[in-house]
Design a protein around this motif. Structure first.
Motif, PDB file in Angstrom:
ATOM      1  N   VAL A  18       0.830  -1.205   0.000  1.00 18.14           N
ATOM      2  CA  VAL A  18       0.000   0.000   0.000  1.00 18.14           C
ATOM      3  C   VAL A  18       0.862   1.253   0.000  1.00 18.14           C
ATOM      4  O   VAL A  18       0.601   2.208  -0.747  1.00 18.14           O
ATOM      5  CB  VAL A  18      -0.955  -0.005   1.202  1.00 18.14           C
TER       6      VAL A  18
ATOM      7  N   TRP B  45      -0.611  -6.540  -7.612  1.00 18.22           N
ATOM      8  CA  TRP B  45      -1.364  -6.684  -6.365  1.00 18.22           C
ATOM      9  C   TRP B  45      -1.814  -8.130  -6.174  1.00 18.22           C
ATOM     10  O   TRP B  45      -1.754  -8.672  -5.066  1.00 18.22           O
ATOM     11  CB  TRP B  45      -2.569  -5.737  -6.368  1.00 18.22           C
TER      12      TRP B  45
ATOM     13  N   PHE C 234      -6.616  -1.160   5.105  1.00 18.32           N
ATOM     14  CA  PHE C 234      -6.597  -2.317   4.205  1.00 18.32           C
ATOM     15  C   PHE C 234      -6.354  -3.603   4.977  1.00 18.32           C
ATOM     16  O   PHE C 234      -6.938  -4.644   4.664  1.00 18.32           O
ATOM     17  CB  PHE C 234      -5.536  -2.128   3.122  1.00 18.32           C
TER      18      PHE C 234
ATOM     19  N   LEU D  11      -9.606  -2.677  -3.443  1.00 17.27           N
ATOM     20  CA  LEU D  11      -8.514  -2.104  -2.657  1.00 17.27           C
ATOM     21  C   LEU D  11      -7.531  -1.354  -3.553  1.00 17.27           C
ATOM     22  O   LEU D  11      -7.064  -0.262  -3.204  1.00 17.27           O
ATOM     23  CB  LEU D  11      -7.803  -3.199  -1.873  1.00 17.27           C
TER      24      LEU D  11
ATOM     25  N   ALA E 261      -6.603   2.661  -3.409  1.00 17.12           N
ATOM     26  CA  ALA E 261      -5.235   3.162  -3.206  1.00 17.12           C
ATOM     27  C   ALA E 261      -4.781   4.029  -4.371  1.00 17.12           C
ATOM     28  O   ALA E 261      -4.293   5.146  -4.183  1.00 17.12           O
ATOM     29  CB  ALA E 261      -4.276   1.986  -3.008  1.00 17.12           C
TER      30      ALA E 261
END
Length: 224
Positions: free
Chosen positions: A110, A152, A206, A174, A178
């Motif tokens: 992240v 990811w 997260f 997610l 981000a």
């Protein structure tokens, strides 16, 4: 009616003419990008010219034109360079390490995606984002999204100690939070919200979301 592909003649014309394939050419392009950032810091977009880049690097103007027809093409190439750097850092610092527990892996994932100033991260700022319309096409945004999504997915797959695997929809949600948040933070520059603080808070949220996702899946499996 012709399909709108998201391309514009102006954006299409403001692209590097070729990508370097040999080590010497890659060194030359890196020197140009490094000079671009130095000039950007000192003088902004107005100061970025092919002449200024040639003087800063000692590279002949003709050599610059072999790769970049104009300064917009330099910016376009540099933005792609930033993305390649991010993808490489995600691979080496998030996916490849074998000694990270899932919380630290997710926090690092992240932080880097959100633009934390860590080793290997390329420089990018608000004013560069404001010039995006001169260089970006829809297909480029889609390619960046897909490349990030694959990283990811690989990063979360590397979390062997994560209690439950997140669904594909959760991973996409997610990432969008981000990456979209990073871009909006650069755009509006909200007072009192430093990038590092926002990034840390996103990582905390997260991690909570992944735990909650695992609990939700367990409840569904148990028929609750």
């Amino acid at each position: 009616m012709a399909k709108n592909t998201g391309s514009s003649p102006a954006a299409a014309a403001n692209k590097p003419l070729k990508r370097p394939s040999q080590a010497r050419a890659r060194f030359t392009i890196q020197a140009i990008y490094d000079a671009f950032v130095r000039i950007w810091h000192a003088q902004g977009w107005a100061g970025v010219t092919t002449r200024a880049l040639a003087l800063e690097t000692g590279i002949a103007v003709g050599t610059l034109y072999d790769y970049f027809p104009n300064k917009q093409a330099v910016l376009s190439g540099y933005v792609r360079h930033c993305m390649e750097q991010l993808l490489e850092v995600l691979q080496t610092q998030v996916i490849a390490p074998t000694d990270l527990d899932w919380q630290h892996r997710v926090q690092r994932l992240v932080a880097l995606t959100c633009g934390a100033r860590q080793a290997g991260a390329a420089y990018f700022d608000h004013d560069m984002l404001m010039l995006e319309g001169q260089i970006a096409e829809t297909k480029h945004h889609r390619r960046v999204y897909q490349e990030l999504l694959e990283k990811w997915q690989a990063a979360l797959a590397a979390c062997d100690d994560l209690p439950r695997r997140p669904t594909a929809e959760t991973v996409q949600a997610l990432l969008l939070a981000a990456w979209g948040g990073r871009r909006y933070l650069l755009l509006v520059q909200p007072e009192g919200m430093a990038l590092e603080n926002w990034s840390a808070e996103m990582a905390r949220l997260f991690c909570q979301a992944l735990v909650s996702e695992g609990d939700r899946q367990d409840n569904e499996d148990n028929g609750h």
